[in-house]
Design an enzyme around this catalytic site. Structure first.
Site, PDB file in Angstrom:
ATOM      1  N   CYS A  28       0.832  -1.200   0.000  1.00  0.00           N
ATOM      2  CA  CYS A  28       0.000   0.000   0.000  1.00  0.00           C
ATOM      3  C   CYS A  28       0.868   1.251   0.000  1.00  0.00           C
ATOM      4  CB  CYS A  28      -0.925   0.000   1.214  1.00  0.00           C
ATOM      5  SG  CYS A  28      -1.970   1.462   1.347  1.00  0.00           S
ATOM      6  N   CYS A  42      -0.423   4.036   2.290  1.00  0.00           N
ATOM      7  CA  CYS A  42      -0.169   3.762   3.710  1.00  0.00           C
ATOM      8  C   CYS A  42       1.282   4.047   4.094  1.00  0.00           C
ATOM      9  CB  CYS A  42      -0.454   2.296   4.028  1.00  0.00           C
ATOM     10  SG  CYS A  42      -2.071   1.690   3.517  1.00  0.00           S
ATOM     11  N   ASP A  43       2.214   3.627   3.261  1.00  0.00           N
ATOM     12  CA  ASP A  43       3.607   3.563   3.695  1.00  0.00           C
ATOM     13  C   ASP A  43       4.607   4.402   2.903  1.00  0.00           C
ATOM     14  OD1 ASP A  43       2.846   1.717   5.653  1.00  0.00           O
ATOM     15  OD2 ASP A  43       3.032   0.043   4.255  1.00  0.00           O
TER      16      ASP A  43
END
Length: 307
Positions: free
Chosen positions: A134, A137-138
């Site tokens: 993701c 997300c990261d």
């Protein structure tokens, strides 16, 4: 007809546990069924920086907090797997688990998705330590560091472009020359000064002791390999909703995601879905939590009017 619970939630990720907290606090007899550990994928996330209220929190710590809060308000956890769901003539949901059958007035499905893996050495071991599925997300964890993205679909191409906001360089590895993404998106990504394309190539191994340090890439045309030093790798080759156990209910779309409306309702009264398993445009902890709150409230209303 007597039921075991007012509400059964399948899946103990952030969306499922949020639904459990709302439902149990309202007085519904609530069970959350989880086949692995409470928290779901959150447990495999080293650090979270985009969840409101926390500048930074370790994934396992958030998972423990979610689990403890749900228990504190009275939600019951059942560690088992749901194999099949059906609604009996009395309008009660019957859930076939591995070794038992549970009955409930309403059900919320929160089983999430399972990412498609590359299946190469180092991928599982370094998940959450430089291997991520993701970018949203990261990506911010890799400021001014080199990254690799794997895939040839729209997600891989778009996320490669997104990661240029943070990375010093993004290498897009794809096993073919043709992309499944729109040509305009591919061309825009090609033109970006931080992006390099490696076509007709596959990842053979992810290297690192405690974190990702390098990736071995194989050229399929000349059968040679190359070691590329990177801080992270994003295999974006798709994910599959965990919905096999409801495939006979006719609530799935063409990608096997569960179809819901904005109230998280499926076409079956009393059956709801939340989080990544449904037809949602964004798969994040925050959106799953929001889904869970909505679904729980609608399940409460459904149970209050149950006949």
């Amino acid at each position: 007809m007597k039921t075991d619970f007012d509400l059964i939630i399948i899946g103990a990720g952030p969306g499922g546990i949020t639904a459990g907290i709302y439902a149990a606090r309202s007085g519904l007899k609530t069970a959350i069924i989880e086949r692995e550990v409470p928290g779901g994928k959150v447990n495999k996330t080293a650090e979270i920086e985009n969840y409101p209220g926390f500048t930074s929190i370790m994934g396992p710590d958030l998972a423990v907090s979610l689990f403890s809060q749900a228990q504190a308000v009275g939600a019951e956890f059942v560690f088992d797997e749901v194999l099949k769901i059906h609604k009996n003539p009395q309008n009660i949901f019957e859930l076939n688990l591995t070794n038992q059958v549970l009955k409930s007035k309403s059900v919320i499905i929160a089983t999430g998705t399972k990412e498609r893996k590359l299946g190469v050495p180092g991928e599982e071991r370094l998940y959450g330590k430089g291997v991520s599925y993701c970018a949203v997300c990261d990506g911010a964890f890799f400021k001014e560091k080199p990254l690799i993205v794997v895939g040839g679909g729209l997600a891989a191409v778009e996320e490669s472009l997104y990661l240029t906001k943070f990375a010093s360089k993004v290498t897009l590895v794809h096993r073919r020359e043709e992309f499944r993404a729109a040509e305009s998106v591919v061309d825009k990504t090609r033109r970006h000064e931080k992006v390099e394309f490696m076509l007709n190539c596959v990842v053979e191994e992810i290297i690192g002791d405690k974190v990702v340090e390098a990736v071995i890439v194989k050229d399929l045309k000349n059968n040679t390999t190359k070691k590329i030093e990177v801080a992270g790798i994003f295999p974006l080759i798709g994910s599959d909703p965990i919905t096999d156990f409801v495939k006979d209910l006719k609530i799935l779309n063409e990608t096997n995601s569960i179809i819901t409306d904005i109230e998280m309702k499926t076409s079956i009264p009393g059956l709801f879905a939340v989080g990544d398993v449904r037809n949602t445009p964004l798969k994040q902890i925050a959106t799953a939590v929001g889904d869970g709150a909505i679904a729980a409230q609608k399940a409460i209303e459904y149970c209050d009017n149950f006949e």
